[in-house]
Design a protein around this motif. Sequence first.
Motif, short mmCIF file in Angstrom:
data_model
loop_
_atom_site.label_atom_id
_atom_site.label_comp_id
_atom_site.label_asym_id
_atom_site.label_seq_id
_atom_site.Cartn_x
_atom_site.Cartn_y
_atom_site.Cartn_z
N UNK A 163 0.82 -1.21 0.00
CA UNK A 163 0.00 0.00 0.00
C UNK A 163 0.86 1.26 0.00
N UNK A 164 1.99 1.25 0.74
CA UNK A 164 2.77 2.46 0.93
C UNK A 164 4.26 2.24 0.77
N UNK A 165 4.76 1.12 1.28
CA UNK A 165 6.21 0.91 1.34
C UNK A 165 6.86 0.97 -0.03
N UNK A 166 6.29 0.31 -1.02
CA UNK A 166 6.89 0.30 -2.35
C UNK A 166 7.02 1.69 -2.93
N UNK A 167 6.01 2.51 -2.73
CA UNK A 167 6.04 3.89 -3.25
C UNK A 167 7.14 4.70 -2.56
N UNK A 168 7.28 4.51 -1.24
CA UNK A 168 8.31 5.24 -0.49
C UNK A 168 9.70 4.80 -0.91
N UNK A 169 9.84 3.50 -1.18
CA UNK A 169 11.16 2.97 -1.53
C UNK A 169 11.63 3.44 -2.91
N UNK A 170 10.69 3.75 -3.79
CA UNK A 170 11.04 4.17 -5.14
C UNK A 170 11.82 5.48 -5.08
N UNK A 171 13.10 5.42 -5.41
CA UNK A 171 13.94 6.61 -5.39
C UNK A 171 14.50 6.98 -4.03
#
Length: 200
Positions: A163-171
Amino acid sequence: MPRPSTPLLSPEIIGTAALALSKAGQPFGVNAIARSLGVRPSSLYNHVDGMDEIVELMRGSLVEDYRVESAGEAWDDHLIALLRAQRQMYADHPQLVPLLVGKTITHPAVIAAYDELATVLVDGGFAEDQVLPVIAVIDAFAIGFGLDLASPDDVWRPEQDTRTLGRILDGAERGAARSNRTFELGLALLVESLRSHLDG
């Protein structure tokens, strides 16, 4: 035949050899230490009782290598310098952490370092019944952030939708840059919390 002017073996030599093997990522059991020193394993037992004593000698050598002595500065300045050094110490020797935390501390140099820290805290205004809990927090902080610095560049790699972790990890930052920024945040929070605790 004259005796060598420098002893071939001593507890300190054995502890230093074990620490060098550990830092190189090699086994540091009795047989490995003996091989590195060019002696028989049985020779080590003339100087140490076994691996428990060797681990304590390694602890002593570590503390002496990374020692931060108080120069009369404020307790929080001393604590910041100490935590930076201890974090690096644990990061350089992560494989030793389970051995170190599983054994009672007896080495004189390590006891002296803890005594100095306790004195700095008491002189800084902490009540004596607060000192051991604060030291335990400091130890846990240093060990945790040392292991974090020694961790892989990619701490998280989700293989499923998040839900959130992947988006935060990007970049996001990786490796030492991520660990350093996290440490600085944690250090600021810890020191500010201790200041507030002292003022309260």
